[in-house]
Design a protein around this motif. Structure first.
Motif: not given
Lengths: 366, 366, 366, 366
Positions: B208-212, B276-283, B288-295
């Motif tokens: 499993e790979i994660e890209i932020t 407050s958190s990033n359940h959305a993964g930045g989208i 994009s919301t401006g938070q970290d994009v997390v895939v």
């Protein structure tokens, strides 16, 4: 695939906002001479229609679809098919209070940040109402698939609702007997209690949906950037609130060893390969194997809940958002027919694309 | 996105087979005046290059990239950039025995069924070698992003290798200190033992790979069929052996309640929203919301293993397949730089697409 | 550009048949915040509307356009704009006799040969009524251009009607003063007599239309397969009955010498290049020079004439076709607003495309 | 069609600059199992190759094409075909003086204005050398057409060179017997004298080229924005220096009456329609009729001439440009094989597209 169009040669362009006069889609590239009428499309739309039971939004939409072009004397003509659904239960006044406020978990803030303008009524373009157009387009795709690939069958169902999965064996005959399209009578019962409790407490939950397609010919998929699984992933991820997509073994493939994961190959009847298992979800190298194509996706919990959540207004003022009104406690339920529709569109698109490149000719085995 | 091209306006077309004379890609739509040279691209290719340690295939490829067009005096000109990597360690004789046999878990059978012809040497077009071209293209995308969005940072790492996840906290500084790009020194150690054992037993495992991506501007994404998450899902799913893709909470979102899942919004410095958190993964809503994009994505275990697996030949004869030779026991390791490259390409594409539609102007908050 | 969509990032998909319930288009990719309402679009549609004088078909269509999506409180939102025009004067009975017969010069036979089915009523999809949707889309493009490039002006006019060109100088002020949009009062008079005679004899004639765009910024065009002239040629050739397209000097360029054809370059005010002439039609290497963009196209004579022409029926029986009824003796007249609309769409598309690739930054001179 | 790619499903992406190390193209979407080798492609490239007689540039380019991917054991595999042609006679020093100066009639100024950077050596990307890649791609298309539509024949020839057309009847057998591909021995002689004189005086001239395709099946073309004539117009207009494109009667259609222009229809052998004439150029409503497809285009005179022309430098200084060196006095000559290649690519693309939408099934007549 871009903007408001998806598909390569079977192309669907959806349009419309939640509270505008209408929404719909243009379906371009459908083969000619496919039998099609409004009743056939309405059948699928009725599955997705809101307000059918207490578990979906009480917004009352007839969701009546009209065919405005591309069909003549009951058959498609090969020209663009325009499908229109009028919005009848708009109640725009319900939504006035969100003109200035960004609802957490919704696209209010990002549409504003991107466009500097948004139709805030009911989420505008970002509303799940857009998926009605997908279901209508999916109805066209199903009609064409029925004509071109007799025996192809698409089935969608829920495999998880919030904390609850399915215990025990699946019984596909149950899918149409409960409001959750869950293939288990026992699960349907326990899920009903769970969702009732959630709904009453003003909370919501996520869902996992699985879509399978049986009878898919081997050979569909255009590697390497039009792979069948690539396009399915895009199709499902484009559905509102979807956060994950899996093919076959999905994320769990990360945990397996090669020895566990191999689908061994045998030769069955009529020189068709058969497989010992379907970890691959019916797709190898982006091309269908002839096994069931299996896609799963997760829908996040409805963001519109009664519990107050912190947010800000357009002018930057802190506020709290409590969403009353007509919302699905588990928006994933209505995502089942949407997922089926996307599966139908992708399969038809790839069937046509494959005709273009290979003429449908296949390498023979045996 | 289709066939061998991905992207809307920053378009990458890859070409080449595992054992042909060369492979590469045409990168079209790169902005002009971006500083670019072969060394910058080579830096990224070297991360993906095989044979660097005992955990990756011992095939010896220099993977030297040449820029054949589109760059003049060290800067991009706005014309197509052709990148070519010659195959130097082809050893076609190693592969003669698979000309007639379909290896389980590989695309041998589906390429044959689709095309009626296949370059069987090393998997041909379906080989993971194609991803070298992606990494090269990603290098172009990174160079353009560096020029256009200073501060944007893309980081890829492994979060699971077969049976092993990461226990304890993540330490991003560790990523470049171990052969698995795992953000944990302890995990790196236990994973090494695990993979050694697997390799020696002729088995393999998934990953499993994660890209932020940090520093992504709010507003990228073209709803509803060119959503940022849609395109990321397609990009990752198109990588060889990937079976699942998640954004933010991913498949686990199905288990959550709305109260749990909400990312509450506050106003931070400079009128930028914070969450407050990033359940959305930045989208949100595909933007994009401006938070970290997390895939995150899962790579299935390498199908080439020593354990005999049942299969058939082209003529339909039953056989057993045992794969000796130079294969990665965990092909997911080298998927890390590939995932980073795809993230870079998608982000640049959406940055350019957003310039087209909005001119980069943003709705103001506060 | 394919099927029923044109444009790269400003994309227009038209739909609808001549005698279906409605026709229209989906306009995708329009920038947000452009002021737009139905009246603005109606202005352009009224220019193309049939039945306005004795020289155009007497079919009575209100051609009232409705905006169904993508506009909120008088401004575009960046989401797809659906424009619908209901067909009100269908008189399908007029067309019953052509169900079995292929009219020479019409697409009856080719639609049949391609699709094996056709909506024969009034030409169905191949009717020039489809161009109403183009004019509506062009109205959106003009609105966006007005917001983005103040001073850009598109002017269309006829330069030939059958045997008659324009003698003497052109007077652009005359264009709106005659039913032919010809920039010459004298020509308007002689053309009227000519067309009257043709119409009474049941004959028809071809036309040549020129569209110019002044105030086009230098730098638009995406070489080498998205050149500005390439896209203009495609746009104009896609209009019904068009048989030739010219840029600047056009076909006559074949007759010139290099010495004659050169547009010499000087430096004008504000470091903008000026040219001694405009043989190039404002485009060099597929990119706009800043001069007037000049496109010309020829429309063949209306095929629906009273003079009997030999043809065959669907069953292969020889027959004669005489077309009575409500037809334009010179369909080229109403092609003028259509050509303008296509020019507007192409220019906006390239303006947006250029923003994507270059950010609108320009190489400086001087 | 956009940027550096053309075609819908048979897609060609060209890359490379006049004086870079190489140029070429990626051909995507070619059907599998088409016999193809380098010799077949070289045949067509040799027709376009410079330096073959005194009427074309004396630049010495071997124009040797290499197939780097997509072909295995002499047949296409359905994967992307990469074709590369190395530039061997670069002589970059010849071009140093144009680094700062914009040559009139060339794309020097517009590339600068668009991109703010340009590879000035020999025109860089805007050089007609790019067309070598088109001819190579056209060779692939011809090979596929030969396999799919036996009997289809594409023929290109010049119909005008500057002041000179063809007097007297055409003799197609002459085309390959003279350096101008003109179907007339008499014209070839007088044109030779004319061009000699022009060349010696340092002048140049334009040309008109006609491309016909015989044996094209009825039913190709995707109305309304992927019409066969639309795509042919785009294909030809995208060729360097082309200023006009005509189908069938072309611009002259504007002068005709409906009675003159009608192609009457009869029923020939095998229930195939025949026509009294071919004003339509083999295309009605954007769909092929089965008649010869006839396209004509005009190429402007070579802009590189000895006669001094006024221009400016990048810094805005007035200057004079005199172009010495190795230039074609009539660049239109070498446009003949290029036009043929574009015809081949467009026809194959539409053949495949038609397979996608209709499966190649046709409405029957008789």
């Amino acid at each position: 695939m871009s903007f408001n169009t998806f598909g390569h040669v079977f192309r669907v362009t959806t349009w419309g906002e939640s509270h505008g006069p209408a929404l719909g889609c243009t379906v371009d590239g459908c083969p000619p001479n496919v039998p099609l009428d409004e009743a056939a499309l309405q059948h699928w739309l009725d599955r997705r229609k809101p307000g059918q039971n207490k578990y979906t939004t009480q917004r009352r939409e007839a969701d009546e679809v009209r065919i405005l072009s591309g069909v003549f004397e009951g058959r498609t003509t090969g020209t663009p098919i325009q499908l229109m659904i009028e919005n009848t239960d708009q109640r725009s006044k319900d939504y006035g209070d969100i003109a200035e406020t960004f609802r957490p978990g919704h696209a209010d803030i990002t549409y504003w940040q991107k466009y500097g303008i948004r139709d805030y009524r009911g989420g505008g373009r970002s509303s799940a109402r857009e998926t009605a157009a997908r279901v209508a387009a999916g109805g066209v795709a199903r009609a064409a698939l029925a004509a071109l690939v007799p025996g192809l069958a698409i089935t969608g169902y829920m495999t998880r609702m919030g904390a609850h999965g399915i215990d025990g064996p699946r019984d596909m005959a149950e899918i149409d007997r409960n409001p959750f399209w869950v293939p288990s009578a026992a699960a349907a019962e326990s899920w009903a209690d769970y969702l009732d409790a959630l709904r009453k407490s003003g909370n919501s939950c996520g869902a996992e949906i699985e879509i399978t397609a049986a009878g898919v010919p081997a050979g569909l998929g255009a590697p390497v950037y039009g792979k069948l699984d690539t396009d399915l992933a895009a199709a499902m991820m484009s559905i509102n609130a979807v956060k994950g997509v899996e093919i076959g073994e999905g994320m769990a493939a990360a945990r397996l060893t090669g020895a566990d994961n191999a689908d061994e190959i045998f030769l069955g009847n009529a020189d068709a390969p058969t497989y010992s298992s379907n970890h691959a979800g019916g797709i190898l190298g982006g091309i269908s194997t002839g096994q069931d194509v299996v896609v799963r996706f997760a829908v996040k919990p409805t963001s519109s809940i009664l519990k107050p959540r912190a947010s800000i207004t357009k002018s930057g003022r802190p506020t709290e958002v409590v969403t009353k009104g007509r919302h699905d406690p588990c928006v994933g339920i209505r995502a089942v027919p949407v997922g089926e529709a996307m599966m139908a569109c992708v399969l038809l698109d790839h069937l046509l694309l494959d005709r273009a490149q290979t003429g449908g000719h296949r390498g023979q085995i045996g």
